[in-house]
Write a protein that holds these residues in place. Structure first.
Motif, PDB file in Angstrom:
ATOM      1  N   ARG A 479       0.829  -1.202   0.000  1.00 17.19           N
ATOM      2  CA  ARG A 479       0.000   0.000   0.000  1.00 17.19           C
ATOM      3  C   ARG A 479       0.872   1.264   0.000  1.00 17.19           C
ATOM      4  NH1 ARG A 479      -5.230  -0.298   3.758  1.00 17.19           N
ATOM      5  NH2 ARG A 479      -3.711  -0.049   5.419  1.00 17.19           N
ATOM      6  N   VAL A 480       2.014   1.208   0.691  1.00 14.55           N
ATOM      7  CA  VAL A 480       2.919   2.354   0.689  1.00 14.55           C
ATOM      8  C   VAL A 480       3.440   2.604  -0.721  1.00 14.55           C
ATOM      9  CG1 VAL A 480       5.150   3.207   1.514  1.00 14.55           C
ATOM     10  CG2 VAL A 480       3.584   2.083   3.104  1.00 14.55           C
ATOM     11  N   VAL A 481       3.826   1.539  -1.396  1.00 14.32           N
ATOM     12  CA  VAL A 481       4.352   1.670  -2.764  1.00 14.32           C
ATOM     13  C   VAL A 481       3.266   2.188  -3.700  1.00 14.32           C
ATOM     14  CG1 VAL A 481       5.368   0.429  -4.713  1.00 14.32           C
ATOM     15  CG2 VAL A 481       6.055  -0.153  -2.380  1.00 14.32           C
ATOM     16  N   ALA A 482       2.061   1.641  -3.585  1.00 13.62           N
ATOM     17  CA  ALA A 482       0.963   2.093  -4.441  1.00 13.62           C
ATOM     18  C   ALA A 482       0.658   3.567  -4.207  1.00 13.62           C
ATOM     19  CB  ALA A 482      -0.286   1.244  -4.175  1.00 13.62           C
ATOM     20  N   SER A 483       0.687   3.986  -2.957  1.00  5.13           N
ATOM     21  CA  SER A 483       0.450   5.396  -2.632  1.00  5.13           C
ATOM     22  C   SER A 483       1.560   6.280  -3.183  1.00  5.13           C
ATOM     23  CB  SER A 483       0.350   5.570  -1.119  1.00  5.13           C
ATOM     24  OG  SER A 483       0.203   6.919  -0.763  1.00  5.13           O
ATOM     25  N   ALA A 484       2.811   5.830  -3.060  1.00  2.86           N
ATOM     26  CA  ALA A 484       3.944   6.596  -3.597  1.00  2.86           C
ATOM     27  C   ALA A 484       3.821   6.759  -5.104  1.00  2.86           C
ATOM     28  CB  ALA A 484       5.255   5.905  -3.243  1.00  2.86           C
ATOM     29  N   ALA A 485       3.351   5.716  -5.790  1.00  2.00           N
ATOM     30  CA  ALA A 485       3.184   5.785  -7.242  1.00  2.00           C
ATOM     31  C   ALA A 485       2.027   6.710  -7.613  1.00  2.00           C
ATOM     32  CB  ALA A 485       2.940   4.386  -7.806  1.00  2.00           C
ATOM     33  N   GLU A 486       0.921   6.581  -6.920  1.00  2.00           N
ATOM     34  CA  GLU A 486      -0.264   7.378  -7.241  1.00  2.00           C
ATOM     35  C   GLU A 486      -0.014   8.868  -7.021  1.00  2.00           C
ATOM     36  OE1 GLU A 486      -4.918   7.930  -5.757  1.00  2.00           O
ATOM     37  OE2 GLU A 486      -3.663   6.363  -4.895  1.00  2.00           O
ATOM     38  N   LEU A 487       0.692   9.200  -5.943  1.00  2.00           N
ATOM     39  CA  LEU A 487       0.911  10.600  -5.573  1.00  2.00           C
ATOM     40  C   LEU A 487       2.235  11.150  -6.093  1.00  2.00           C
ATOM     41  CD1 LEU A 487      -0.331  10.373  -1.880  1.00  2.00           C
ATOM     42  CD2 LEU A 487      -1.596  11.254  -3.853  1.00  2.00           C
ATOM     43  N   ARG A 488       3.050  10.306  -6.740  1.00  2.00           N
ATOM     44  CA  ARG A 488       4.391  10.697  -7.226  1.00  2.00           C
ATOM     45  C   ARG A 488       5.235  11.185  -6.047  1.00  2.00           C
ATOM     46  NH1 ARG A 488       1.149   8.640 -10.665  1.00  2.00           N
ATOM     47  NH2 ARG A 488       0.387   9.886 -12.409  1.00  2.00           N
ATOM     48  N   GLU A 489       5.212  10.417  -4.961  1.00  2.00           N
ATOM     49  CA  GLU A 489       5.918  10.810  -3.744  1.00  2.00           C
ATOM     50  C   GLU A 489       6.755   9.651  -3.211  1.00  2.00           C
ATOM     51  OE1 GLU A 489       2.920  12.231  -1.044  1.00  2.00           O
ATOM     52  OE2 GLU A 489       2.808  14.193  -2.024  1.00  2.00           O
ATOM     53  N   PRO A 490       7.908   9.388  -3.827  1.00  2.00           N
ATOM     54  CA  PRO A 490       8.744   8.271  -3.379  1.00  2.00           C
ATOM     55  C   PRO A 490       9.298   8.446  -1.970  1.00  2.00           C
ATOM     56  CG  PRO A 490       9.882   9.592  -5.039  1.00  2.00           C
ATOM     57  CD  PRO A 490       8.461  10.059  -5.020  1.00  2.00           C
ATOM     58  N   HIS A 491       9.237   9.680  -1.431  1.00  2.00           N
ATOM     59  CA  HIS A 491       9.731   9.859  -0.059  1.00  2.00           C
ATOM     60  C   HIS A 491       8.902   9.024   0.926  1.00  2.00           C
ATOM     61  CE1 HIS A 491       6.432  12.845  -0.017  1.00  2.00           C
ATOM     62  NE2 HIS A 491       6.380  12.609   1.273  1.00  2.00           N
ATOM     63  N   ARG A 492       7.682   8.662   0.552  1.00  2.00           N
ATOM     64  CA  ARG A 492       6.861   7.809   1.411  1.00  2.00           C
ATOM     65  C   ARG A 492       7.519   6.453   1.633  1.00  2.00           C
ATOM     66  NH1 ARG A 492       1.210   9.133   1.806  1.00  2.00           N
ATOM     67  NH2 ARG A 492       0.850  11.234   0.997  1.00  2.00           N
ATOM     68  N   VAL A 493       8.222   5.952   0.626  1.00  2.00           N
ATOM     69  CA  VAL A 493       8.925   4.671   0.759  1.00  2.00           C
ATOM     70  C   VAL A 493      10.069   4.812   1.747  1.00  2.00           C
ATOM     71  CG1 VAL A 493      10.279   2.923  -0.462  1.00  2.00           C
ATOM     72  CG2 VAL A 493       8.270   3.956  -1.569  1.00  2.00           C
ATOM     73  N   ALA A 494      10.829   5.891   1.643  1.00  2.00           N
ATOM     74  CA  ALA A 494      11.953   6.106   2.553  1.00  2.00           C
ATOM     75  C   ALA A 494      11.478   6.186   4.000  1.00  2.00           C
ATOM     76  CB  ALA A 494      12.714   7.373   2.161  1.00  2.00           C
ATOM     77  N   ARG A 495      10.440   6.976   4.249  1.00  2.00           N
ATOM     78  CA  ARG A 495       9.951   7.125   5.623  1.00  2.00           C
ATOM     79  C   ARG A 495       9.388   5.804   6.153  1.00  2.00           C
ATOM     80  NH1 ARG A 495      10.730  12.310   7.578  1.00  2.00           N
ATOM     81  NH2 ARG A 495      11.930  13.373   5.974  1.00  2.00           N
ATOM     82  N   TYR A 496       8.756   5.031   5.275  1.00  2.00           N
ATOM     83  CA  TYR A 496       8.274   3.705   5.677  1.00  2.00           C
ATOM     84  C   TYR A 496       9.442   2.815   6.076  1.00  2.00           C
ATOM     85  CZ  TYR A 496       6.898  -1.171   5.036  1.00  2.00           C
ATOM     86  OH  TYR A 496       6.722  -2.521   5.208  1.00  2.00           O
ATOM     87  N   LEU A 497      10.512   2.823   5.290  1.00  2.00           N
ATOM     88  CA  LEU A 497      11.670   1.981   5.587  1.00  2.00           C
ATOM     89  C   LEU A 497      12.277   2.328   6.939  1.00  2.00           C
ATOM     90  CD1 LEU A 497      13.479   1.866   2.112  1.00  2.00           C
ATOM     91  CD2 LEU A 497      12.148   0.047   3.197  1.00  2.00           C
ATOM     92  N   GLU A 498      12.311   3.600   7.265  1.00  2.00           N
ATOM     93  CA  GLU A 498      12.860   4.017   8.552  1.00  2.00           C
ATOM     94  C   GLU A 498      11.981   3.498   9.695  1.00  2.00           C
ATOM     95  OE1 GLU A 498      13.431   8.297   8.207  1.00  2.00           O
ATOM     96  OE2 GLU A 498      14.220   7.931   6.195  1.00  2.00           O
ATOM     97  N   ASP A 499      10.664   3.595   9.529  1.00  2.00           N
ATOM     98  CA  ASP A 499       9.749   3.045  10.536  1.00  2.00           C
ATOM     99  C   ASP A 499       9.912   1.529  10.638  1.00  2.00           C
ATOM    100  OD1 ASP A 499       8.765   5.570  11.024  1.00  2.00           O
ATOM    101  OD2 ASP A 499       6.984   5.335   9.754  1.00  2.00           O
ATOM    102  N   MET A 500      10.040   0.882   9.474  1.00  2.00           N
ATOM    103  CA  MET A 500      10.198  -0.570   9.435  1.00  2.00           C
ATOM    104  C   MET A 500      11.458  -1.001  10.167  1.00  2.00           C
ATOM    105  SD  MET A 500       8.547  -3.144   8.238  1.00  2.00           S
ATOM    106  CE  MET A 500      10.076  -4.053   8.114  1.00  2.00           C
ATOM    107  N   ALA A 501      12.552  -0.289   9.941  1.00  2.00           N
ATOM    108  CA  ALA A 501      13.813  -0.631  10.601  1.00  2.00           C
ATOM    109  C   ALA A 501      13.649  -0.527  12.112  1.00  2.00           C
ATOM    110  CB  ALA A 501      14.929   0.283  10.112  1.00  2.00           C
ATOM    111  N   GLY A 502      12.932   0.510  12.571  1.00  2.00           N
ATOM    112  CA  GLY A 502      12.696   0.654  14.000  1.00  2.00           C
ATOM    113  C   GLY A 502      11.865  -0.483  14.563  1.00  2.00           C
ATOM    114  N   VAL A 503      10.820  -0.881  13.830  1.00  2.00           N
ATOM    115  CA  VAL A 503       9.987  -2.008  14.262  1.00  2.00           C
ATOM    116  C   VAL A 503      10.816  -3.281  14.319  1.00  2.00           C
ATOM    117  CG1 VAL A 503       8.003  -3.455  13.663  1.00  2.00           C
ATOM    118  CG2 VAL A 503       7.865  -0.985  13.376  1.00  2.00           C
ATOM    119  N   TYR A 504      11.668  -3.472  13.316  1.00  2.00           N
ATOM    120  CA  TYR A 504      12.508  -4.681  13.313  1.00  2.00           C
ATOM    121  C   TYR A 504      13.457  -4.691  14.500  1.00  2.00           C
ATOM    122  CZ  TYR A 504      16.179  -7.940  12.484  1.00  2.00           C
ATOM    123  OH  TYR A 504      17.090  -8.949  12.669  1.00  2.00           O
TER     124      TYR A 504
END
Length: 554
Positions: A479-504
């Motif tokens: 869903r993050v990737v789909a949103s980044a594509a729809e809105l032309r906002e790849p920074h959403r992927v970067a911020r997700y990865l940072e959150d993901m790393a913290g969760v991990y």
């Protein structure tokens, strides 16, 4: 069970209720339902406000509709419970087995996880650098090299067929000044007025003369053209090499000259004439762009017969559409705000839908600072900071990630010391370290003989709260990737990865993955290895969308 699967289950419940006549929806049952992760775990694994959205349309109190959905949803395999909160929110708890299976699905999907077909069948042209081949690529090009490429990558992940295009501004007086500057350096003469400076001009002159010593003896006009064309070829090759080094590869390098050398300009203007939006006034040819919201009509051919830049822009757009692109995306600099209206009006004059066939994104400036001072000058290129020097000092990964993690339409200042710091305070290091840490765990598992990838996997064993938190975060990636594509906002992927790393990292601190000492490896260890392998897949896939490497060791 992923949010998408839950959405499908809720749609199925609503469809059944509608078919049975229990509810009536004048607009029909929605094709998808928003399912989100609640902020508090006390509210379940997922939540939806579908009853609030549809209650009034169905002529029901939202809580009554929520109750009807709750009763059916609790019967769906993999759903452990559904609670109603407030005016009609549905809080959903998923069984450990249904949640845990997501890890195995991610591992099986591999590099394809996160990809969808939401944009399937759409042909998109993304033009994100337009530069003169008269000097090195500089800081102004660097942000678009990252953002444009990342937008292209998330669009491809959404199923679109994407062509990355570089527009070469190789026509006009600047090319002659470029050639004259190289010629002057080769002959030991002063640089022409308004010519190009910087050590790279002297470097080009030496390289050209070394390759073709006889060039200096050519007749004057012929010599200028020779220096111009040889310098053009060398400088363009340098731009291509630096972009490839920066992990940005273009599918098409489109020459402005080619528009004028072919019939594209003439045919483009004829198409517009056929649409009825061209007129002549005071000996000039105009396009009636005010018909489509532009602040004034635009000149295409001046009274002296010269074509304007806008004529080239128009012909270029028509050329793109003739190549079969459904959508043409332009990424332009901060000083191009005025182009948005005129380009959309131009597309409308060409008979296209300006809200569908053309899209113009405006980016803001970026500054690089060192020790609190802005870096402005280049040793080689003069009054600019070159991409080559930025790569040498900062590194491709740190520079790309740092530029990708912010919205392109916001001004940006990057501190070299901060973005190259090897610590968890540096986002790119933090995310890459999580990937490398997992790679180390999987290597150690192999050394211990833990055959997790071929062993039977029991997803129900992943019942620890931190395992559930990680699984839910992993399930969000598509869903993050789909949103980044729809809105032309790849920074959403970067911020997700940072959150993901913290969760991990929180999962790792609470859940031992490998056996200790003489402890015998069990099914729980193997299940957790599947979970960390799924996390590695998501981190790698996300970094790939940003054009950043996923290191195995750090």
């Amino acid at each position: 069970m992923t949010p998408e699967q839950l959405s499908t289950a809720i749609v199925d419940v609503l469809t059944t209720l509608s078919t049975e006549g229990a509810i009536t929806l004048p607009d029909g049952v929605p094709t998808n339902v928003t399912v989100e992760r609640p902020r508090s775990k006390e509210h379940g694994d997922y939540a939806t406000n579908v009853a609030l959205q549809l209650g009034k349309k169905a002529g029901l109190n939202p809580r009554d509709l929520a109750t009807m959905v709750q009763q059916r949803l609790e019967q769906v395999e993999g759903i452990a419970g559904v609670d109603i909160a407030g005016p009609g929110f549905l809080n959903i708890t998923v069984s450990a087995g249904a949640q845990g299976i997501v890890a195995a699905q991610i591992v099986d999907a591999g590099a394809a996880y996160g990809h969808t077909d939401t944009l399937g069948g759409e042909k998109v042209n993304v033009e994100f650098i337009s530069a003169n081949p008269t000097g090195p690529l500089h800081l102004g090009h660097t942000r678009w090299a990252v953002v444009g490429d990342a937008i292209s990558r998330v669009l491809e992940a959404g199923g679109a067929e994407v062509t990355r295009e570089f527009y070469i501004n190789d026509r006009g007086n600047q090319m002659n000044l470029f050639g004259a500057s190289i010629e002057a350096a080769a002959l030991g003469r002063p640089t022409p007025e308004d010519g190009y400076h910087g050590a790279y001009i002297a470097d080009l002159a030496r390289e050209i003369v070394a390759e073709d010593p006889a060039i200096v003896d050519l007749p004057e006009e012929e010599r200028l053209v020779a220096f111009r064309e040889k310098g053009y070829a060398l400088q363009l090759a340098d731009q291509q090499e630096q972009l490839q080094r920066f992990n940005t590869v273009f599918d098409v390098w489109f020459s402005e000259r080619s528009l004028h050398d072919s019939e594209d300009v003439t045919s483009g203007l004829e198409k517009l004439r056929g649409q009825g939006h061209l007129y002549e006034d005071d000996g000039a040819l105009w396009m009636r762009t005010t018909d489509f919201g532009d602040d004034k009509d635009r000149v295409l051919i001046r009274t002296n017969g010269e074509l304007t830049y806008f004529a080239s822009d128009t012909a270029y757009y028509v050329n793109k559409r003739s190549r079969g692109f459904d959508r043409c995306i332009y990424l332009l600099g901060a000083d191009h705000h005025g182009y948005v209206g005129r380009l959309k009006a131009m597309a409308a004059c060409a008979g296209d839908d300006p809200e569908r066939n053309i899209e113009v994104l405006i980016g803001q400036l970026v500054k690089i600072v060192r020790a609190g001072e802005e870096v402005r000058l280049s040793k080689r290129a003069g009054e600019i900071v070159s991409l080559e020097e930025l790569i040498d000092e900062i590194g491709t990964d740190a520079l790309r990630y740092s530029l990708a993690r912010y919205p392109a339409d916001s001004p940006l200042t990057l501190d070299i010391a901060e973005i190259t710091k090897q610590s968890s305070e540096n986002p790119v290091f933090y995310v890459q370290y999580a990937h490398a840490r997992i790679a180390s765990i999987l290597r150690n598992a192999g050394e211990l003989g833990l055959t997790w990838s071929t062993s039977e996997f029991d997803p129900a064993l992943l019942s620890h709260p931190k395992e559930g938190e990680l699984l839910r975060a992993l399930a969000e990636f598509p869903r993050v990737v789909a949103s980044a594509a729809e809105l032309r906002e790849p920074h959403r992927v970067a911020r997700y990865l940072e959150d993901m790393a913290g969760v991990y990292h929180r999962f790792y601190d609470n859940c031992r993955v490998l056996p200790m000492g003489d402890e015998e490896a069990g099914d729980l260890h193997r299940a957790r290895l599947v979970l960390v392998a799924a996390t590695q897949t998501v981190l790698a896939n996300g970094l790939e969308l940003l054009g950043v490497s996923a290191p195995e060791r750090m």
